[in-house]
Design an enzyme around this catalytic site. Structure first.
Site, short mmCIF file in Angstrom:
data_model
loop_
_atom_site.label_atom_id
_atom_site.label_comp_id
_atom_site.label_asym_id
_atom_site.label_seq_id
_atom_site.Cartn_x
_atom_site.Cartn_y
_atom_site.Cartn_z
N CYS A 103 0.82 -1.23 0.00
CA CYS A 103 0.00 0.00 0.00
C CYS A 103 0.85 1.27 0.00
O CYS A 103 0.53 2.23 -0.72
CB CYS A 103 -0.99 -0.01 1.16
SG CYS A 103 -0.28 -0.26 2.79
N ASP A 137 -7.42 5.54 -1.67
CA ASP A 137 -7.07 4.35 -0.90
C ASP A 137 -6.61 3.23 -1.84
O ASP A 137 -7.33 2.85 -2.75
CB ASP A 137 -8.32 3.90 -0.13
CG ASP A 137 -8.00 2.90 0.96
OD1 ASP A 137 -7.01 2.15 0.82
OD2 ASP A 137 -8.74 2.86 1.96
N HIS A 173 -6.18 0.11 -1.07
CA HIS A 173 -6.52 -1.22 -0.54
C HIS A 173 -7.68 -1.89 -1.27
O HIS A 173 -8.64 -2.35 -0.66
CB HIS A 173 -6.84 -1.12 0.96
CG HIS A 173 -5.67 -0.66 1.78
ND1 HIS A 173 -5.42 0.68 2.02
CD2 HIS A 173 -4.70 -1.36 2.40
CE1 HIS A 173 -4.33 0.77 2.77
NE2 HIS A 173 -3.88 -0.44 3.02
#
Length: 396
Positions: free
Chosen positions: A74, A278, A280
């Site tokens: 990430c 993000d 993820h």
């Protein structure tokens, strides 16, 4: 969808909150918007940012390594996003917009190709992971903001198209002299002239950076990354207003950070909430066609952006800024000096003209009793080192 791809954001992909209708100004990478009147413009601007997420089924890293970065990549993806923003500023400009289904400019295709998940792309997950070995991180190990900043600095050397100069400002100090030497390496700052008797080097018969006053020739575009630690386990609230101000500067590239072991790319704020992209979500890797065309829809976030309260931010971050010209950098310095003189928040870092003679060697751990500060080289609160502070560098 297999179990390996079920990250927490994938499971709630359809549960994103719509963007709030609020009279408070919305700031996105140096631009101000009105959420009541410019909601479409806000979403268009956010969608136009490059969105790099976990991927699966790409070529094994190093030939025999992982074929997915789910669970560990990430911060590497956030590093890709902040650097991609710098490349967009360089080649397309801040006001460029991506529109789904439209034919894209060649510069955009070249930028995207630099991040495709294959070993020969300049800024691929393969290159970042393998270059990180030199920073003490094995392939598949989680990075912190400082590590990814150092790796990106090394990788830009090979990108002769963009000619970026990346400076990673350590120990919470930005030294103007160091940056100007980096961005104008052909100048001798002590004599105020070209460092080489014959002037700047010629490339293919053209002067690159002639010793004239043409700023575009004199200055290599600057990406300034500043790893910071704004507290121990939680962000010190005294830094919050200063952090917000960073997103309001036209030079802002955003911030990489997040929560412990869960990185995000922060691009702005509204009220007390940070706006972020993000990484993820695990998506299949993308292979360019023979014509170099890339199915690029998955590289742009087309749902409302994520938000989190600023107090939830992990204190270990790296702030990014982009200065296309020397005037941009001088303007940034003026912003920082003005911000440092204002009341209502603590400066997150120091801006100095030249390297202070008393600045400590951050490789040496000095535990002499006295004032102590946290080194900005730390990637998480688990590896914080304590350094002896001197002069204005003492912890407030």
């Amino acid at each position: 969808m297999d179990a390996a791809t079920l990250t927490y954001d994938t499971l709630r992909f359809g549960e994103f909150e719509d963007f709030p209708e609020t009279p408070e100004p919305v700031w996105i990478l140096g631009k101000q918007f009105n959420a009541l009147k410019e909601k479409d413009d806000i979403l268009s601007d956010i969608t136009s940012r490059m969105w790099f997420t976990y991927r699966k089924n790409f070529q094994p890293i190093g030939g025999t390594g992982p074929t997915s970065d789910t669970g560990w990549g990430c911060m590497l993806r956030c590093g890709q996003m902040i650097l991609a923003e710098a490349l967009i500023r360089t080649h397309l400009g801040r006001d460029w917009r991506w529109v789904a289904g439209h034919r894209q400019r060649e510069e955009y295709i070249s930028i995207l190709n630099a991040f495709i998940d294959k070993k020969d792309s300049y800024y691929s997950i393969h290159q970042i992971a393998q270059m990180g070995v030199g920073e003490g991180k094995s392939i598949g190990q989680w990075y912190g903001p400082n590590t990814v900043a150092q790796v990106l600095k090394k990788l830009t050397v090979f990108d002769t198209w963009s000619r970026l100069a990346i400076h990673v400002a350590m120990d919470n100090t930005v030294v103007i002299e160091e940056i100007k030497k980096l961005c104008m390496p052909w100048l001798d700052f002590e004599r105020g002239a070209c460092a080489e008797p014959g002037g700047p080097p010629e490339m293919n018969g053209c002067l690159e950076g002639a010793c004239a006053l043409a700023e575009e020739a004199l200055w290599k575009p600057l990406v300034l990354l500043i790893p910071l630690r704004l507290g121990l386990s939680d962000i010190n609230e005294a830094y919050i207003e200063t952090l917000k101000q960073c997103f309001m500067m036209p030079q802002s590239l955003g911030v990489i950070g997040g929560k412990p072991n869960s990185a995000h790319y922060f691009i702005g704020f509204v009220g007390e909430e940070l706006i972020y992209l993000d990484p993820h979500t695990t998506q299949p890797s993308v292979e360019p066609c023979e014509s170099s065309h890339i199915q690029d829809d998955s590289y742009h976030c087309q749902h409302p952006p994520c938000r989190m309260h600023i107090c939830e931010l992990d204190p270990s971050i790296a702030a990014g800024f982009f200065c296309q010209t020397e005037d941009d950098f001088d303007d940034w310095c003026a912003h920082i000096r003005k911000l440092s003189s204002c009341k209502g928040g603590l400066p997150m870092f120091e801006l100095v003209d030249s390297q202070p003679s008393h600045l400590l060697n951050t490789e040496v751990l000095n535990l002499t009793p006295g004032n102590l500060i946290f080194s900005s080289q730390c990637d998480s609160k688990h590896d914080v080192s304590l350094l002896f502070a001197m002069g204005s560098r003492s912890m407030r």
